[in-house]
Write a protein that holds these residues in place. Structure first.
Motif, PDB file in Angstrom:
ATOM      1  N   SER A 175       0.844  -1.191   0.000  1.00 59.68           N
ATOM      2  CA  SER A 175       0.000   0.000   0.000  1.00 59.68           C
ATOM      3  C   SER A 175       0.878   1.239   0.000  1.00 59.68           C
ATOM      4  CB  SER A 175      -0.890  -0.014   1.243  1.00 59.68           C
ATOM      5  OG  SER A 175      -1.187   1.311   1.643  1.00 59.68           O
ATOM      6  N   ARG A 176       0.640   2.108  -0.950  1.00 61.10           N
ATOM      7  CA  ARG A 176       1.460   3.315  -1.081  1.00 61.10           C
ATOM      8  C   ARG A 176       1.420   4.142   0.205  1.00 61.10           C
ATOM      9  NH1 ARG A 176       2.991   4.737  -5.781  1.00 61.10           N
ATOM     10  NH2 ARG A 176       1.189   3.910  -6.851  1.00 61.10           N
ATOM     11  N   GLU A 177       0.231   4.232   0.745  1.00 61.97           N
ATOM     12  CA  GLU A 177       0.043   5.024   1.959  1.00 61.97           C
ATOM     13  C   GLU A 177       0.896   4.494   3.116  1.00 61.97           C
ATOM     14  OE1 GLU A 177      -3.996   4.951   3.393  1.00 61.97           O
ATOM     15  OE2 GLU A 177      -3.375   5.710   5.360  1.00 61.97           O
ATOM     16  N   ALA A 178       0.867   3.180   3.297  1.00 56.57           N
ATOM     17  CA  ALA A 178       1.604   2.582   4.403  1.00 56.57           C
ATOM     18  C   ALA A 178       3.107   2.766   4.241  1.00 56.57           C
ATOM     19  CB  ALA A 178       1.264   1.096   4.528  1.00 56.57           C
ATOM     20  N   VAL A 179       3.589   2.537   3.006  1.00 56.04           N
ATOM     21  CA  VAL A 179       5.023   2.667   2.755  1.00 56.04           C
ATOM     22  C   VAL A 179       5.464   4.116   2.964  1.00 56.04           C
ATOM     23  CG1 VAL A 179       6.846   2.467   1.030  1.00 56.04           C
ATOM     24  CG2 VAL A 179       5.084   0.704   1.189  1.00 56.04           C
ATOM     25  N   ALA A 180       4.678   5.026   2.437  1.00 54.20           N
ATOM     26  CA  ALA A 180       5.034   6.437   2.568  1.00 54.20           C
ATOM     27  C   ALA A 180       5.090   6.848   4.036  1.00 54.20           C
ATOM     28  CB  ALA A 180       4.025   7.306   1.814  1.00 54.20           C
ATOM     29  N   TYR A 181       4.177   6.294   4.793  1.00 55.44           N
ATOM     30  CA  TYR A 181       4.088   6.607   6.219  1.00 55.44           C
ATOM     31  C   TYR A 181       5.352   6.161   6.946  1.00 55.44           C
ATOM     32  CZ  TYR A 181       1.581   7.147  10.692  1.00 55.44           C
ATOM     33  OH  TYR A 181       1.159   7.548  11.935  1.00 55.44           O
ATOM     34  N   ALA A 182       5.743   4.923   6.702  1.00 47.42           N
ATOM     35  CA  ALA A 182       6.944   4.382   7.340  1.00 47.42           C
ATOM     36  C   ALA A 182       8.190   5.101   6.835  1.00 47.42           C
ATOM     37  CB  ALA A 182       7.059   2.885   7.073  1.00 47.42           C
ATOM     38  N   GLN A 183       8.179   5.371   5.545  1.00 43.52           N
ATOM     39  CA  GLN A 183       9.333   6.030   4.930  1.00 43.52           C
ATOM     40  C   GLN A 183       9.554   7.422   5.520  1.00 43.52           C
ATOM     41  OE1 GLN A 183       8.862   6.709   0.680  1.00 43.52           O
ATOM     42  NE2 GLN A 183      10.936   5.929   0.357  1.00 43.52           N
ATOM     43  N   GLU A 184       8.485   8.143   5.686  1.00 46.41           N
ATOM     44  CA  GLU A 184       8.596   9.498   6.205  1.00 46.41           C
ATOM     45  C   GLU A 184       9.248   9.482   7.583  1.00 46.41           C
ATOM     46  OE1 GLU A 184       7.838  13.083   8.283  1.00 46.41           O
ATOM     47  OE2 GLU A 184       6.796  11.244   8.833  1.00 46.41           O
ATOM     48  N   ARG A 185       8.825   8.543   8.406  1.00 44.22           N
ATOM     49  CA  ARG A 185       9.377   8.466   9.759  1.00 44.22           C
ATOM     50  C   ARG A 185      10.813   7.967   9.781  1.00 44.22           C
ATOM     51  NH1 ARG A 185       4.540   9.171   9.399  1.00 44.22           N
ATOM     52  NH2 ARG A 185       3.194   9.954  11.055  1.00 44.22           N
ATOM     53  N   PHE A 186      11.064   6.996   8.950  1.00 43.20           N
ATOM     54  CA  PHE A 186      12.434   6.474   8.863  1.00 43.20           C
ATOM     55  C   PHE A 186      13.400   7.579   8.448  1.00 43.20           C
ATOM     56  CE2 PHE A 186      16.087   4.555   6.899  1.00 43.20           C
ATOM     57  CZ  PHE A 186      16.342   3.433   7.665  1.00 43.20           C
ATOM     58  N   LEU A 187      13.020   8.282   7.409  1.00 42.06           N
ATOM     59  CA  LEU A 187      13.884   9.346   6.888  1.00 42.06           C
ATOM     60  C   LEU A 187      14.056  10.496   7.882  1.00 42.06           C
ATOM     61  CD1 LEU A 187      14.641   8.097   4.352  1.00 42.06           C
ATOM     62  CD2 LEU A 187      12.809   9.315   3.176  1.00 42.06           C
ATOM     63  N   ARG A 188      13.000  10.773   8.621  1.00 47.09           N
ATOM     64  CA  ARG A 188      13.076  11.851   9.588  1.00 47.09           C
ATOM     65  C   ARG A 188      14.116  11.533  10.669  1.00 47.09           C
ATOM     66  NH1 ARG A 188       8.033  13.813  13.156  1.00 47.09           N
ATOM     67  NH2 ARG A 188       6.836  13.034  11.405  1.00 47.09           N
ATOM     68  N   MET A 189      14.095  10.282  11.134  1.00 41.90           N
ATOM     69  CA  MET A 189      15.064   9.879  12.153  1.00 41.90           C
ATOM     70  C   MET A 189      16.484   9.865  11.589  1.00 41.90           C
ATOM     71  SD  MET A 189      13.144   6.862  14.289  1.00 41.90           S
ATOM     72  CE  MET A 189      12.010   6.112  13.133  1.00 41.90           C
ATOM     73  N   ALA A 190      16.624   9.289  10.401  1.00 39.78           N
ATOM     74  CA  ALA A 190      17.953   9.220   9.785  1.00 39.78           C
ATOM     75  C   ALA A 190      18.500  10.626   9.567  1.00 39.78           C
ATOM     76  CB  ALA A 190      17.876   8.461   8.468  1.00 39.78           C
ATOM     77  N   ASP A 191      17.628  11.532   9.221  1.00 38.13           N
ATOM     78  CA  ASP A 191      18.054  12.889   8.941  1.00 38.13           C
ATOM     79  C   ASP A 191      18.560  13.604  10.196  1.00 38.13           C
ATOM     80  OD1 ASP A 191      18.320  14.934   6.930  1.00 38.13           O
ATOM     81  OD2 ASP A 191      16.848  16.041   8.121  1.00 38.13           O
ATOM     82  N   VAL A 192      17.920  13.340  11.320  1.00 35.32           N
ATOM     83  CA  VAL A 192      18.389  13.941  12.572  1.00 35.32           C
ATOM     84  C   VAL A 192      19.807  13.456  12.875  1.00 35.32           C
ATOM     85  CG1 VAL A 192      18.116  13.940  15.077  1.00 35.32           C
ATOM     86  CG2 VAL A 192      16.123  14.296  13.612  1.00 35.32           C
ATOM     87  N   LEU A 193      20.037  12.174  12.629  1.00 38.32           N
ATOM     88  CA  LEU A 193      21.364  11.626  12.910  1.00 38.32           C
ATOM     89  C   LEU A 193      22.352  11.947  11.793  1.00 38.32           C
ATOM     90  CD1 LEU A 193      20.259   8.159  14.329  1.00 38.32           C
ATOM     91  CD2 LEU A 193      20.878  10.216  15.605  1.00 38.32           C
ATOM     92  N   GLY A 194      21.828  12.381  10.666  1.00 40.60           N
ATOM     93  CA  GLY A 194      22.700  12.717   9.539  1.00 40.60           C
ATOM     94  C   GLY A 194      23.287  11.495   8.870  1.00 40.60           C
ATOM     95  N   ILE A 195      22.531  10.401   8.872  1.00 35.78           N
ATOM     96  CA  ILE A 195      23.007   9.180   8.209  1.00 35.78           C
ATOM     97  C   ILE A 195      22.038   8.772   7.098  1.00 35.78           C
ATOM     98  CG2 ILE A 195      24.320   8.302  10.170  1.00 35.78           C
ATOM     99  CD1 ILE A 195      21.907   6.552  10.841  1.00 35.78           C
ATOM    100  N   CYS A 196      22.472   7.778   6.322  1.00 34.72           N
ATOM    101  CA  CYS A 196      21.689   7.330   5.152  1.00 34.72           C
ATOM    102  C   CYS A 196      21.469   8.483   4.185  1.00 34.72           C
ATOM    103  CB  CYS A 196      20.344   6.730   5.571  1.00 34.72           C
ATOM    104  SG  CYS A 196      20.488   5.172   6.441  1.00 34.72           S
ATOM    105  N   THR A 197      22.522   9.198   3.913  1.00 35.67           N
ATOM    106  CA  THR A 197      22.402  10.386   3.075  1.00 35.67           C
ATOM    107  C   THR A 197      22.868  10.148   1.636  1.00 35.67           C
ATOM    108  OG1 THR A 197      24.610  11.057   3.758  1.00 35.67           O
ATOM    109  CG2 THR A 197      22.775  11.933   5.017  1.00 35.67           C
ATOM    110  N   ARG A 198      23.506   9.019   1.405  1.00 33.06           N
ATOM    111  CA  ARG A 198      24.025   8.749   0.059  1.00 33.06           C
ATOM    112  C   ARG A 198      22.905   8.591  -0.965  1.00 33.06           C
ATOM    113  NH1 ARG A 198      26.284   3.267   1.618  1.00 33.06           N
ATOM    114  NH2 ARG A 198      27.782   3.922   3.186  1.00 33.06           N
ATOM    115  N   GLN A 199      23.188   9.035  -2.173  1.00 32.85           N
ATOM    116  CA  GLN A 199      22.287   8.773  -3.292  1.00 32.85           C
ATOM    117  C   GLN A 199      22.630   7.391  -3.835  1.00 32.85           C
ATOM    118  OE1 GLN A 199      19.916  11.287  -2.860  1.00 32.85           O
ATOM    119  NE2 GLN A 199      19.720  10.786  -5.019  1.00 32.85           N
TER     120      GLN A 199
END
Length: 465
Positions: free
Chosen positions: A387-411
Motif C-alpha cells: 500500500s502506497r500510503e503505508a510505505v510512505a508513512y513508514a518512509q517518512e518516519r524512517f527518513l526523519r530519524m535518519a536525517d536527525v542523525l545525519g546518516i543514510c544520506t548517500r544517493q
RNA sequence: GGUGCCAUAGCCAAGCGGUAAGGCGAAGGUCUGCAAAACCUUUAUUCCCCGGUCCGAAUCCGGGUGGCACCUCCA
C-alpha cells in the motif's frame, strides 16, 4: 528535553532563553593542521544536537569559531615559510571538506578570532575597568583572585588549583593562575593595535568575545570536549561574567574523548589519525555512525574493527531505506492491510522511542536502536504490491530519524542509462531463463558500480559507495 | 596531592529500583535457477568482586579491584 549540564553535574530540563530559539556556541578547531577523528566527535555531536533541535521546531543559531591566531599557528606558519593567514585559509578550507564528508553541516556563523579584534579589545577593556584584569609590559592578564566564582565550572577551589599550577620563568603575572588576555608582540609575530601596544589576543578571550557578539551576553548552550572544561571554559566564564555581571551560559555540554588503546587521542602525544587518514580506508559516514553508537559523554575507543562494525550496521540501515524506496516504486493505491497497519504503528512507536532517547540528553545509541527496530519491520513486508500510503508513512518516519542523525544520506538510485539498459536486458534474459546471460549482466552491472538483487517483485538495483 | 568518570555476551552498546534494547560477528534453517539481501531460530538465569538497604538491585549505599581523564597546549 533533558540536557546534562557539566556545571551542575545534573540532567536539567532544557528551557531556552527565548521561546522557540536556541543559541549554541561550540569551540571549533585551531586551524594549524587537519583535524583528527577525536576532534571530529564534538563536531558530529553538536551537529546532531542542532539538527534535533531544529526538527523539534527551534530556530537554532549555531556558532563555531576558528582559532586562527595562537602560538601553534605562528610556529607552524614559520616552519612552512608562509603567513599565519595563508595557513589558516588552507586548513579552514580543509575543515569544510572534512566536515562535509562527515555529514557535518556548516554552522550558522564561523567567526574568526582575527576578524573580531574590536570586540576582543573592548571586552578586555571592560575587565581592566572593573579591576579584573591588569596590564604588565604590554601583556594583559586576568586577575583570577578578583573573580569570586573562579572554579565554579570545574568544581575546584582556588587553593587546589593553585597547588597544581605551574609558574613559568619570566612571567609577568601577579599570580600563577592568572591567564593572558592579550600578549605583547614578539619579534616576527603578527600583531594588532591595542591600547596596550601591538599584540594579539590570548586563546580564551576570543570565545567569550565572539560568542557574546553573535549570541548575546547570556545564551543557551556552550559545548566542547571535556578537556576544555578547565581552563578554557572556566576562563570564559570568568571573562564573560566578570565583564557583564550576568550569567554567561545556561547549559554546558562536554563530550567524552575518543581514545586509542584506551588512551586519549591527542595531537600533542601524536597518537592520532586525521579524518583524512581514515577517509582513505572508510566511508566517513561509517565514522559518523561509529560516533553515534555510544553516548556522547562516554569515552569511546577507536579501532578499525569498530569502524568496520559501524559500516556493517550502516549498511543494514541503507538496506532498509532502499527497501522502502523499492516498495514505493511498486506500491498500489489501496488501503493498508493488517500487516501494513502494524508497520505504520511500529513506525510511530519507533519515532516515539527515538524522540524519547534524544530527549534524554541526546542518547543517540538508544535512538539508533529505534531506527533498527523500524528497519526490521520494514524488511518483513512482502516485496511487491504494498500500500502506497503505508510505505510512505513508514518512509517518512524512517527518513526523519535518519536525517536527525545525519546518516543514510548517500544517493543510491541514480542509475546511468547504460546500467538501466543492462537491467532491462537482464529482465528479458531471466524471463527466457538464460541464466548464463543473466549472470554475466549481473557481473557487468556490479563492475559498473551497482549491486543487483532479485526479489519476487523484480530486480532491485542500487549504486555501491 | 586535589577533582571527576567508567566496568553489561566473542566485539560495540542501551539500560538510572520491577525482573537484560539494538547492532556487528558466529551457528542452524527458510526463500532463491545460482547469488545477494531479507526472514525465522540459537548465541548474558545474568550485569568486575564482597557486603548492605529493599517484597524486589545491572540499577541505591559502603568497601574492594581494575581502567581512564582533568588540575599544563589539547575536542
Amino acid at each position: 528535553m533533558l540536557i546534562y549540564n557539566s556545571q551542575t553535574r545534573k540532567k536539567e530540563e532544557f528551557v531556552p532563553l527565548h521561546p522557540g530559539k536556541v543559541g549554541i556556541y561550540a569551540c571549533g578547531p585551531t586551524v594549524y593542521n587537519y583535524f583528527h577523528i577525536g576532534n571530529a566527535r564534538p563536531f558530529i555531536i553538536f551537529d546532531v544536537l542542532r539538527r534535533y533541535l531544529e526538527t523539534r521546531g527551534y530556530e537554532v543559531t549555531f556558532v563555531q569559531n576558528f582559532t586562527d591566531i595562537d602560538d601553534k599557528m605562528i610556529r607552524r606558519a614559520n616552519e612552512e615559510g608562509i603567513t599565519v593567514r595563508q595557513l589558516a585559509d588552507r586548513y579552514i578550507a580543509a575543515y569544510f571538506e572534512d566536515a562535509r564528508a562527515l555529514g557535518v553541516r556548516p554552522a550558522t556563523v564561523h567567526p574568526l578570532a582575527t576578524e573580531h579584534m574590536p570586540q576582543i579589545i573592548a571586552l578586555i577593556r571592560r575587565l581592566i575597568d572593573k579591576g579584573l584584569a591588569y596590564e604588565a609590559d604590554g601583556d594583559v592578564y586576568y586577575r583570577v583572585h578578583a573573580f569570586p566564582n573562579y572554579g565554579c565550572l570545574c568544581g575546584q577551589n582556588l587553593e587546589d588549583l593553585e597547588s597544581g599550577a605551574r609558574v613559568d620563568v619570566g612571567e609577568r603575572k601577579e599570580d600563577p593562575l592568572d591567564f593572558a588576555l592579550w600578549k605583547a608582540q614578539k619579534p616576527g609575530e603578527p600583531a594588532w593595535e591595542s591600547p596596550w601596544g601591538m599584540g594579539r589576543p590570548g586563546w580564551h578571550i576570543e570565545c567569550s568575545a565572539m560568542s557574546m557578539a553573535y549570541l548575546g551576553e547570556t545564551f543557551d548552550i556552550h559545548g566542547g570536549g571535556k578537556d576544555l572544561l578547565f581552563p578554557h571554559h572556566e576562563n570564559e566564564i570568568a571573562q564573560s561574567e566578570g565583564a557583564t555581571g550576568k550569567p554567561y551560559v545556561h547549559y554546558w555540554m562536554h563530550n567524552g574523548f575518543l581514545n586509542i588503546d584506551n588512551e586519549k587521542m591527542s595531537k600533542s602525544t601524536g597518537n592520532f589519525f586525521t579524518v583524512r587518514d581514515i577517509a582513505k580506508e572508510f566511508d566517513l559516514e561509517a565514522v559518523r555512525m561509529f560516533m553515534l553508537s555510544a553516548h556522547y559523554r562516554s569515552p569511546l575507543n577507536f579501532s578499525r574493527e569498530l569502524i568496520a562494525q559501524a559500516a556493517s550496521s550502516l549498511e543494514r540501515l541503507y538496506g532498509a531505506r532502499d527497501q522502502l524506496r523499492f516498495l514505493q516504486e511498486g506500491a498500489l493505491d489501496r488501503a493498508p492491510d493488517e500487516a501494513e497497519q502494524a508497520l505504520m504503528q511500529e513506525a510511530d512507536r519507533a519515532l516515539e522511542k527515538f524522540n524519547a532517547a534524544m530527549d534524554d540528553d541526546l542518547n543517540t545509541a538508544d535512538a539508533l536502536g529505534a531506527l533498527f527496530e523500524l528497519a526490521r519491520e520494514v524488511f518483513k513486508l512482502p516485496a511487491g504490491g504494498a500500500s502506497r500510503e503505508a510505505v510512505a508513512y513508514a518512509q517518512e518516519r524512517f527518513l526523519r530519524m535518519a536525517d536527525v542523525l545525519g546518516i543514510c544520506t548517500r544517493q543510491t538510485d541514480d542509475l546511468t542509462p547504460e546500467v538501466r539498459a543492462m537491467v532491462e536486458e537482464r529482465a528479458q534474459a531471466r524471463k527466457a531463463k538464460d541464466w548464463k546471460r543473466s549472470d554475466a549482466l549481473r557481473d557487468a552491472i556490479h563492475a559498473a558500480g551497482y549491486t543487483l538483487e532479485d526479489t519476487p517483485a523484480g530486480q532491485k538495483v542500487r549504486k555501491n559507495v
